[in-house]
Design an enzyme around this catalytic site. Structure first.
Site, PDB file in Angstrom:
ATOM      1  N   LYS A 175       0.837  -1.197   0.000  1.00 43.82           N
ATOM      2  CA  LYS A 175       0.000   0.000   0.000  1.00 43.82           C
ATOM      3  C   LYS A 175       0.873   1.249   0.000  1.00 43.82           C
ATOM      4  O   LYS A 175       1.792   1.356   0.805  1.00 43.82           O
ATOM      5  CB  LYS A 175      -0.882   0.019   1.257  1.00 43.82           C
ATOM      6  N   THR A 206      -6.717   9.627   8.818  1.00 41.85           N
ATOM      7  CA  THR A 206      -6.401   8.349   8.173  1.00 41.85           C
ATOM      8  C   THR A 206      -6.205   7.244   9.208  1.00 41.85           C
ATOM      9  O   THR A 206      -5.517   6.267   8.953  1.00 41.85           O
ATOM     10  CB  THR A 206      -5.114   8.487   7.322  1.00 41.85           C
ATOM     11  N   GLY A 208      -6.785   3.992  10.921  1.00 44.62           N
ATOM     12  CA  GLY A 208      -7.452   2.728  10.576  1.00 44.62           C
ATOM     13  C   GLY A 208      -7.654   2.486   9.090  1.00 44.62           C
ATOM     14  O   GLY A 208      -8.413   1.597   8.712  1.00 44.62           O
ATOM     15  N   THR A 209      -6.932   3.234   8.243  1.00 47.85           N
ATOM     16  CA  THR A 209      -7.106   3.028   6.790  1.00 47.85           C
ATOM     17  C   THR A 209      -6.700   1.615   6.377  1.00 47.85           C
ATOM     18  O   THR A 209      -7.378   0.983   5.568  1.00 47.85           O
ATOM     19  CB  THR A 209      -6.284   4.043   5.973  1.00 47.85           C
ATOM     20  N   GLY A 210      -5.599   1.132   6.956  1.00 45.36           N
ATOM     21  CA  GLY A 210      -5.114  -0.202   6.579  1.00 45.36           C
ATOM     22  C   GLY A 210      -6.073  -1.299   7.030  1.00 45.36           C
ATOM     23  O   GLY A 210      -6.334  -2.253   6.291  1.00 45.36           O
ATOM     24  N   CYS A 211      -6.614  -1.160   8.247  1.00 46.72           N
ATOM     25  CA  CYS A 211      -7.572  -2.152   8.768  1.00 46.72           C
ATOM     26  C   CYS A 211      -8.822  -2.175   7.891  1.00 46.72           C
ATOM     27  O   CYS A 211      -9.323  -3.239   7.508  1.00 46.72           O
ATOM     28  CB  CYS A 211      -7.989  -1.805  10.197  1.00 46.72           C
TER      29      CYS A 211
END
Ligand SMILES: Nc1ncnc2c1ncn2[C@@H]1O[C@H](COP(=O)(O)OP(=O)(O)OP(=O)(O)O)[C@@H](O)[C@H]1O
Ligand SMILES: Cc1ncc(CO)c(N)n1
Length: 287
Positions: A175, A206, A208-211
């Site tokens: 990412k 941003t 928690g964007t990855g979760c």
């Protein structure tokens, strides 16, 4: 009506923007029944992580056992796993129950710098969970930690994705949220490189964007989407969520988990990647 089911094995974020809470909200908004195995309780808000309490590994395994043997699951994801002992218990249970497809988000450090995985547990994550994963979703610093590379360019992202793919997962998405410029994500599935472009939103929100991104992939896989289509939808979901962040808290606020679904009625059906990538670039939907 047959409902798709998904399980998240991750930590609780009391702030509601990341971890278990982000995963459940994302599953729900994509029309998927969500279940949880909680690995840790964190004391967290938009400003940081202020404490955490780990769940004993056998209790993490027992949660997985209880829900999968009774309710069953069509896909699962892992997030914060904290220690080598929890990783080993989770991997053993996933193998025993034959849980598939599995999305592994190799969560290592929270946005403010708090560690969410002990450093000496990285090799356990690679050895135990990567071979079980349909896809692994590192951000730039996780990809750097996994490869020992410095990543600054698209070509270095591709090289890192290939090196991580050699560690055993079916596919890798590196990412690009933390690189300068528009956020490009790179998929390598062992054969081809596919780019998922986005448009950078200038925002502090941003958390928690990855979760959220990996939960959306998991939800779409649970509904039977191909990996390519699942990634396209996940990119559109997180792009809309960041664009329409509710602006909560004094630090890095959460994304908007309902933004995407408000734009897409009937989104409990898997969507195709071309349509989703137009959305991620903001081409089709109103902002
Ligand atoms: N400012 C932004 N504007 C648009 N898209 C973004 C932005 N920041 C991140 N993204 C996208 O969000 C998704 C998650 O990427 P990111 O690199 O932020 O993950 P992460 O660091 O694992 O997140 P976190 O640790 O906060 O959960 C990717 O698709 C990325 O391209
Ligand atoms: C519980 C938890 N999992 C993952 C992250 C990474 O965003 C976080 N901040 N908190």
């Amino acid at each position: 009506m047959r409902v798709a089911r998904a399980l998240t094995i991750a930590g609780s974020d009391s702030g509601g923007g990341a971890g278990i809470q982000a995963d459940l909200k994302t599953f729900q908004m994509l029309g998927v029944y969500g279940m949880t195995a909680i690995t840790a309780i964190t004391v967290q808000n938009t400003k940081g992580v202020f404490g955490s309490h780990l769940v004993p590994p056998e209790l993490v395994a027992a949660q997985i056992d209880a829900v999968v043997r009774d309710i069953g699951t069509d896909a699962a994801k892992t997030g914060m796993l904290a220690t080598a002992e929890i990783i080993e218990a989770v991997a053993a249970k996933i193998r025993e129950l034959g849980i598939t497809p599995l999305v592994v988000d190799p969560v290592m450090v929270a946005k403010g710098g708090a560690p969410l995985l002990e450093e000496d547990a990285r090799s356990t994550l690679i050895r135990e969970l990567f071979p079980l994963a349909a896809v692994v979703t590192p951000n730039i610093s996780e990809a750097e930690a996994l490869t020992g590379m410095t990543i600054r360019t698209r070509d270095e992202m591709v090289e890192a994705a290939k090196r991580i793919a050699a560690l055993g997962p079916g596919a890798v998405v590196v990412k690009g949220g933390h690189l300068a410029g528009d956020p490009l994500d790179i998929l390598y599935d062992g054969q081809a490189v596919v780019e998922f472009p986005g448009v950078r939103v200038r925002t502090p929100h941003t958390h928690g964007t990855g979760c959220t991104f990996s939960a959306a992939i998991t939800a779409e896989l649970a509904k039977g989407a191909s990996l390519l289509d699942a990634l396209g939808t996940a990119k559109a979901f997180i792009s809309a969520g960041i664009r329409e962040a509710p602006g909560l808290g004094e630090g890095h606020g959460p994304t908007n988990h309902w933004a995407y679904s408000r734009q897409h009625a009937g989104s409990d059906q898997p969507r195709d990647a071309a349509q989703a990538s137009e959305d991620a670039e903001g081409g089709r939907e109103a902002r």
